[in-house]
Design a protein around this motif. Structure first.
Motif, PDB file in Angstrom:
ATOM      1  N   SER A 116      15.975  33.065  36.276  1.00 52.54           N
ATOM      2  CA  SER A 116      17.347  32.832  36.704  1.00 52.54           C
ATOM      3  C   SER A 116      17.418  32.925  38.216  1.00 52.54           C
ATOM      4  O   SER A 116      16.507  33.462  38.867  1.00 52.54           O
ATOM      5  N   ARG A 117      18.481  32.380  38.770  1.00 51.72           N
ATOM      6  CA  ARG A 117      18.684  32.444  40.213  1.00 51.72           C
ATOM      7  C   ARG A 117      20.015  33.119  40.511  1.00 51.72           C
ATOM      8  O   ARG A 117      20.970  32.991  39.756  1.00 51.72           O
ATOM      9  N   GLY A 140      19.563  23.933  38.250  1.00 50.96           N
ATOM     10  CA  GLY A 140      19.584  24.783  37.063  1.00 50.96           C
ATOM     11  C   GLY A 140      18.615  24.383  35.961  1.00 50.96           C
ATOM     12  O   GLY A 140      18.624  24.975  34.882  1.00 50.96           O
ATOM     13  N   ILE A 141      17.773  23.402  36.221  1.00 49.82           N
ATOM     14  CA  ILE A 141      16.801  22.984  35.204  1.00 49.82           C
ATOM     15  C   ILE A 141      15.641  23.972  35.193  1.00 49.82           C
ATOM     16  O   ILE A 141      15.080  24.296  36.245  1.00 49.82           O
ATOM     17  N   THR A 142      15.301  24.463  33.997  1.00 54.20           N
ATOM     18  CA  THR A 142      14.237  25.450  33.867  1.00 54.20           C
ATOM     19  C   THR A 142      13.020  24.855  33.149  1.00 54.20           C
ATOM     20  O   THR A 142      13.125  23.896  32.394  1.00 54.20           O
ATOM     21  N   ASN A 143      11.905  25.471  33.428  1.00 50.59           N
ATOM     22  CA  ASN A 143      10.649  25.067  32.813  1.00 50.59           C
ATOM     23  C   ASN A 143       9.826  26.326  32.589  1.00 50.59           C
ATOM     24  O   ASN A 143       9.791  27.202  33.466  1.00 50.59           O
ATOM     25  N   TYR A 144       9.193  26.434  31.409  1.00 47.93           N
ATOM     26  CA  TYR A 144       8.426  27.624  31.071  1.00 47.93           C
ATOM     27  C   TYR A 144       7.046  27.251  30.553  1.00 47.93           C
ATOM     28  O   TYR A 144       6.862  26.233  29.883  1.00 47.93           O
ATOM     29  N   ALA A 145       6.087  28.115  30.831  1.00 50.58           N
ATOM     30  CA  ALA A 145       4.791  27.992  30.187  1.00 50.58           C
ATOM     31  C   ALA A 145       4.967  28.307  28.703  1.00 50.58           C
ATOM     32  O   ALA A 145       5.782  29.157  28.333  1.00 50.58           O
ATOM     33  N   ASP A 146       4.193  27.631  27.865  1.00 55.95           N
ATOM     34  CA  ASP A 146       4.304  27.850  26.420  1.00 55.95           C
ATOM     35  C   ASP A 146       4.076  29.312  26.054  1.00 55.95           C
ATOM     36  O   ASP A 146       4.695  29.839  25.132  1.00 55.95           O
ATOM     37  N   SER A 147       3.209  29.978  26.794  1.00 53.66           N
ATOM     38  CA  SER A 147       2.836  31.352  26.467  1.00 53.66           C
ATOM     39  C   SER A 147       3.969  32.353  26.678  1.00 53.66           C
ATOM     40  O   SER A 147       3.895  33.476  26.176  1.00 53.66           O
ATOM     41  N   VAL A 148       5.004  31.967  27.422  1.00 51.40           N
ATOM     42  CA  VAL A 148       6.087  32.915  27.698  1.00 51.40           C
ATOM     43  C   VAL A 148       7.426  32.461  27.133  1.00 51.40           C
ATOM     44  O   VAL A 148       8.414  33.202  27.236  1.00 51.40           O
ATOM     45  N   THR A 188      17.731  33.857  45.675  1.00 51.03           N
ATOM     46  CA  THR A 188      17.048  34.867  44.886  1.00 51.03           C
ATOM     47  C   THR A 188      16.668  34.277  43.530  1.00 51.03           C
ATOM     48  O   THR A 188      17.451  33.538  42.932  1.00 51.03           O
ATOM     49  N   VAL A 189      15.484  34.617  43.074  1.00 48.49           N
ATOM     50  CA  VAL A 189      15.067  34.202  41.736  1.00 48.49           C
ATOM     51  C   VAL A 189      14.551  35.434  41.001  1.00 48.49           C
ATOM     52  O   VAL A 189      13.932  36.318  41.604  1.00 48.49           O
ATOM     53  N   ARG A 196      11.634  43.426  35.045  1.00 46.61           N
ATOM     54  CA  ARG A 196      12.375  42.382  35.754  1.00 46.61           C
ATOM     55  C   ARG A 196      11.825  42.254  37.162  1.00 46.61           C
ATOM     56  O   ARG A 196      11.847  43.222  37.925  1.00 46.61           O
ATOM     57  N   LEU A 197      11.353  41.065  37.477  1.00 47.25           N
ATOM     58  CA  LEU A 197      10.872  40.770  38.816  1.00 47.25           C
ATOM     59  C   LEU A 197      11.957  40.086  39.620  1.00 47.25           C
ATOM     60  O   LEU A 197      12.732  39.299  39.085  1.00 47.25           O
ATOM     61  N   SER A 198      11.974  40.380  40.916  1.00 51.73           N
ATOM     62  CA  SER A 198      12.930  39.748  41.824  1.00 51.73           C
ATOM     63  C   SER A 198      12.185  39.143  42.997  1.00 51.73           C
ATOM     64  O   SER A 198      11.139  39.644  43.410  1.00 51.73           O
TER      65      SER A 198
END
Length: 114
Positions: free
Chosen positions: A70-71, A55-63, A77-78, A19-21
């Motif tokens: 999350s925030r 709250g809109i999220t976007n992801y690379a296909d690879s992940v 903080t993310v 988990r990255l912060s």
């Protein structure tokens, strides 16, 4: 001005979790979107995941299906929850904040061993 500090990187075995912060300070009320990018050796920096203030999220296909962005309640903080990591996820991970100008953190190294 926005300052960003990442934490949580390290060495993890394939299939594990990390988990990255990232904590933002400064003009945090101006932040629209916070994102995670990564850069592997010899490769270009790429977007991993982002989350807007709405709250809109976007992801690379690879992940997709493995990572979750999350925030925090304070909105400065993310987080990036990384599950089922793969050696291909090895990279320096950078947090960014967009206010009309894009700010970057220093990066945190993630190494996935096979």
């Amino acid at each position: 001005q926005v300052q960003l500090v990442e934490s949580g990187g390290g060495l993890v075995q394939a299939g594990g979790s990390l988990r990255l912060s990232c904590v933002a300070s400064g003009s945090i009320s101006s932040i629209y979107t916070m994102s995670w990018h990564r850069q592997a050796p010899g490769k270009q920096r790429e977007l991993v995941a982002s989350m807007s203030s709405g709250g809109i999220t976007n992801y690379a296909d690879s992940v997709k299906g493995r990572f979750t962005v999350s925030r925090g309640n304070a909105k400065n903080t993310v987080y990036l929850q990384m599950n089922s990591v793969e050696p291909e996820d090895t990279a320096v991970y950078y947090c960014s904040a967009y206010t009309g100008f894009k700010y970057w953190g220093q990066g945190t190294q993630v190494t996935v061993s096979s």
